[in-house]
Structure formats: structure tokens, C-alpha cells
Design an enzyme around this catalytic site. Sequence first.
Site, mmCIF file in Angstrom:
data_model
loop_
_atom_site.group_PDB
_atom_site.id
_atom_site.type_symbol
_atom_site.label_atom_id
_atom_site.label_comp_id
_atom_site.label_asym_id
_atom_site.label_seq_id
_atom_site.Cartn_x
_atom_site.Cartn_y
_atom_site.Cartn_z
ATOM 1 C CG LEU A 424 13.646 -5.525 9.815
ATOM 2 C CD1 LEU A 424 13.037 -4.028 9.993
ATOM 3 C CD2 LEU A 424 14.225 -5.695 8.468
ATOM 4 N N GLY A 425 16.828 -7.012 12.882
ATOM 5 C CA GLY A 425 17.958 -6.956 13.669
ATOM 6 C C GLY A 425 17.736 -6.597 15.098
ATOM 7 N N GLY A 428 20.334 -2.661 21.523
ATOM 8 C CA GLY A 428 20.411 -2.394 22.889
ATOM 9 C C GLY A 428 18.815 -1.815 22.780
ATOM 10 N N GLY A 430 15.982 -3.214 21.481
ATOM 11 C CA GLY A 430 15.305 -4.103 21.144
ATOM 12 C C GLY A 430 15.173 -4.780 19.702
ATOM 13 C CB VAL A 432 13.404 -3.949 14.608
ATOM 14 C CG1 VAL A 432 12.475 -3.402 13.580
ATOM 15 C CG2 VAL A 432 13.865 -3.099 15.774
ATOM 16 C CG ASP A 542 21.436 7.455 20.011
ATOM 17 O OD1 ASP A 542 22.652 7.810 19.645
ATOM 18 O OD2 ASP A 542 20.733 6.267 19.767
#
Length: 712
Positions: A424-425, A428, A430, A432, A542
Site C-alpha cells: 500500500l505504501g 515514517g 513503516g 504497509v 497526529d
Amino acid sequence: MLIRHINSLFTLTFVLNYASALTSDGLSLLSIKSAVDGGDTVFSDWNDNDDTPCNWTGVSCANISGISDPRVVGIALAGKNLTGYIPSELGNLAYLRRLNLHDNNFHGSIPDQIFNATSLHSLFLYGNNLSGDLPLSICNPNRLQNVDLSHNSLSGTLQKYLGNCRQLQRLILAGNNFSGEVPAGIFPALANLIQLDLSSNAFNGSLPYDIGQLKSLSGTLNLSFNHFTGKLPPSLGELPLTVSFDLRHNNFSGEIPQTGSFANQGPTAFLNNPLLCGFPLQKTCRDNGSTVVTPGTQSLTPRVNGDESKKGLKPGLIILISVADAVGVALIGLVIVYLYWRRKDSNGCSCSCSRRFGGNSKSKFCWFPCVSRFPNTDSEVESEKGDGGGGGGGSGGEGGKLIAIDKGFSFELDELLRASAYVLGKSGLGIVYKVVLGNGIPVAVRRLGEGGEQRYKEFVAEVQAIGRVKHPNVVKLRAYYWAPDEKLLISDFISNGNLASALKGQTSTILSWSTRLRIAKATARGLAYIHECSPRKYVHGDIKPSNILLDNEYQPYISDFGLNRLITITGNNPSSSGGFMGGALPYLTQTEKVNNYQAPEARVSSNRHTQKWDVYSFGVVLLELLTGRSPEFSPPTTSTSIEIPDLVKWVRKGFEDETPLSDMVDPMLLQEVHAKKEVLSVFHLALACTERDPDIRPRMKTVLESLEKIRT
């Protein structure tokens, strides 16, 4: 004062002789040019030979019914470092609606005459060097709604005539030298007042008993940093439940009432009042010499009678402690023996997951360490000690466990290994993967990193705590895997991208106002749960649109909750978050150098995380939902000082300048004219959330209650 009037008279005489063509409004405006130091340079385009002032910098005009020529309705000269005085001739502007001279260096008193401008409804003079009393004529304009005179050097007392400003909505007098008691009789007449800020003055005496009659008040009632005394009037509890109190740094005394709005306040609201006691303060109230423990608090010092405090431990207690120590040592010994035999009996295995989740022939570990046996749902796994082939086998025989947090969501590690996986991508927080299990259920698997092998207990405790946070609008953590060289999180997969993608038009559906409001409410529910009802009353840290995931029904899910802490444990750099926990492919984002959703105080690394940081971030998200603009829509500042994000400043300035709503809202919403009142309500709530002072911002619970009142 005499010199000022002589200067003004000279200016008008000069203008009458040489500028007969200029309108009367223009003649009055030229008094500003005369009153400001270096006015000829500053107002170079204010020419006395013009026919109209409507094209002058900072001047706005409008056509008035029944009058042929446009008339001056607004003066906006804020933040121009102007030095001088405010001329009384401005009161001749019969149709002046808003006067914005804030953040300059104007000195002297506020002239009574400017309130002869009977159409005036917004006066922003904050951030100057004005002195003197509050003008007696301040309530002459019967439409006056907004008065912000904060951060000047005004003095004197508040008088009952303020009650004549019956349309007043905002009265902000913070940061001046006002003193004396606040008299009763003002507040019952101010039925439309929604903001009152008297902080950082020298007011004294007790609060008026009728202050609770401000039924329209919202946001924060700020009376902090004064010298108020006496008991808190019970009528304060009659204020709307959404109102937050800021009564810090006064001399209030007695027990805090436990009625109405008082029950919604946190301890911060009452700090630095040495004589206040009772819940929510951790300070008990004393009655007739005995200690009364306030509900929700505990006495930290046990009471003792006679000489009990001087006696040692009783023999029975000593025996009990000794037995407990012996049992503890025995248990530790059993654990050590168990771990030794388990390690000795572990079998080797070949690494079958090479190249599937990032492992390859050159890597020292597979993404998922190799499986030797599955005795239970915890799926014990063992690593290969290294046979020289196929991508390595972990870290010298040290294995890990796949632990299901949700007992109704059980699967074996080998099932996860055999499943189809899609990247998926990466951010910073991790890498996924989307993993489709054998039963067709997709999950999101995040690889946190290789470090943190010495912090196993800390990691497990944190993950277990995150797993206990279960709310319909928070992404569920289903399981986790820990090994010395691998840490994984398995969570629900949310299929329809995130809010950031939806707002940028990267989805097939344009978000209507009703959908945006529903997303805002549901997100607020999830965040309020994290703050108020989660086991540790967490801070997310966040909040931003890319961390608000959407399903096919556009139901939002807060993601990446608790990940910054886990990343710290595992040793990765939590520089940014792409909203990957449970998210679909649109969550792939660039690493951000500056997080413009962060509160100003959050940009100082030494500051401790607070829930008010999340409130600020949520406020920026609300503004983005309203305007369709991201916080960095204009170039970010290069200053190293703390700055409010551009979107927040832009919206605040828009309201001060009374910019038409159509110029601020997302063009996609312009056709939904029926929602104007709702949009305005959310704007005001967002601005309350993004106050620079964190203590003024409402709690998330209060924000949710305000949102729930907007349209059912």
C-alpha cells in the site's frame, strides 16, 4: 487633546480649500492620513484630488439604497505598523460598518466621536498602545456586535452602560489595565453574547451573581489572570454545557460547586486559586477540622491517631511481606526454567516467505519469521538458525509470537504467510501491506521495524492498551507480532481511501455538506472517546485528513492511533504519517517537513503532548472541510518562530474583514445555500478549536456536543 483637534481642524480646512471634488467620506478618511506619522508615504494612493475614496488601499465601499454614490463601509489597515492616533472624524462615516486597525502602534484614547458612526458593528483595535477609559458612547451604534480591544493599555472600570450594547456578540478586553469590580446588571442584557474575555487585567471583587444569564455564551469564558475573590457563584453552572471556564490565577475561595456546567470542567480551569478546593482539583475541603474527600479525589496523606505514626511495622505484616517475596522469587525461577527448555527444544525450519513480504536472498530475515509449529492461537513461531539458503531465517533462532488481541479474529501465522499481499505504501511509520486472508477478509499489515528487542514488555503493554480502544470510528487493531528482528501490526482494512483524497477530488464522489458534517461528527466521536473513555485517556498526536479513513459509506475511522509511541519503542523515525493503518492505496503520501495540522506549541519538541493538541488539529480539519483548502495552500513561513498555519490565519482575517462566506467556503458547497447557518456554526467552532492559547480551546467532549447540536 487640544493639539489633536487643532491638527484635525487644520486638515479639514486644507482639504475644503483644495479638494472640493472629493466626497464627504473621503474628506473624513484624509484625517487618518494626517493622524499617522509619515502618512503621505504610507497612504500614497490616498489623493485629495480623487473623486471617490473607494479605490484607496484599505477602503471598501458599497452601494446604499436611495443614495447615488457608493459610501465607505469598511476600513482595514491592520498590521501595517502605523504610528499615530485615531482621529475623531471617523465618526462622520455614517455607513461605516467595520473598523480594523489592529496590530499597529496607535496611541492615545479611543475618541468618543467614532461611535457616532451609527452603522458600526465590528471594531477591532487590539494590539495597539491605546489608553484611557472605555468610551461612554460605545453602545451608541445599536448594531454593534464585535468589540476587540485586547492587548492595549486601557484602564478604568466596567460600567453598567455596557448592558446597552444589546446586539453585542463578542467582547474581548484581555491584556489591558482594567480594574475594580464587575457590576451586576450588565450580563442579563447581553442576550446575544457568545464570547467574553476579560483575562489579564486587574479586576477584583467577587463575580456578579447574574453572570450565569449569558445563555448564548459558547467556547471559553475567560476570566483568568485577574484578582477576583470570593466564592464562585452557583449561577456559573447555569451557563450552557458547552462553555469551558478559564478561572486560573485569581483568588477565588471555597468549594467548587458541583452543578450544571461545573461538572464538565477539568482541573485546568481552576488552577492557581490557592483557596479553592473540591473536585476536580486534587485538593480536599476542610469542614470543622475534618477532612472531606471530594468525589473523584483521594487524600494522599493518611490520617493517624495518637502515636501510631511513630510505631514500626507489625509482626504479622512483616511475615506477610516475607512470604510474598518468596513466592515472587519462585515464580521468576519457574519462568527462567521454562524459557530455557523451550529454547533448547526449538526446531529449525526453512524460510518459505522469501520475496513475499520484503524478504529476499540477501536479507538476514524474512518478513514473517519461519513457522515450526502452531500449538495454539498465539501461533508460536521459531526462526531458522541459518542454513545458508533462501533469504535467511531471522536472528539466530530467536522467534516471536502472533498474538490475537480480538479473540473473535483468530488465524494462524501460516495462513498470513500464504495470503496474497499488496504493497500500500511506505512512510515514517513503516511499510504497509494489504493482505487477503484465506476466507477473503482483507487486513492491513504494518511492518514497524527491526529494533526495540530490549523493550519487549514495553511494546506489548503499549499494543495491548491500544487494542483495548474499541470505538466504531477508530480503526481496530486485531493482532500483533513481535520478534527481536520484526514487529507487525494487523488491523482492519478500510477500503475507500482517506479524507485527504476525498477532499482533493481523488474519489468518484464529491463530498456534499451533509456528508462532510457527518464525517466531522463521527470523527469527533472517535477522538472524544480516545480522550475521555479510553483506558489511559490518550492523546492521538497526529490528527489530519490523511489519518481519517473512509469506508464505502463514507463513515470515518481514525487511524495511526498510538503509532508514534510504538515507533519510538522500535527505534524507527516517526517523521510523518501517511494514514496507512488500515488504509487503502490513496494513503501513499510524501513525507512532510512541516505538519501544518500541529498546534503552535506542538512544534516545540520539548513540550509534553496534551489533548489540546488534538483539539487544534481537529479544528484545522474542520476548516479544511469547510474551505476545501489544505493548511499549506499558501507558501509556509520561513521564520523559525512558531506560526499559526496559513489556513487558520486566512479564515480569521476573513471573519475580521467580514469577507463574504461565498469567498471562503469550498466552491463545491456553494449550491447548498440552505446550509449557511450550519456552515457558520462550524466555522465558529473551528476557530475556537484553533485558538493559539491551548487553555482557551474547548475539550473534545465539548466540541462533540457542539457539533451534535448542528442539524440532526
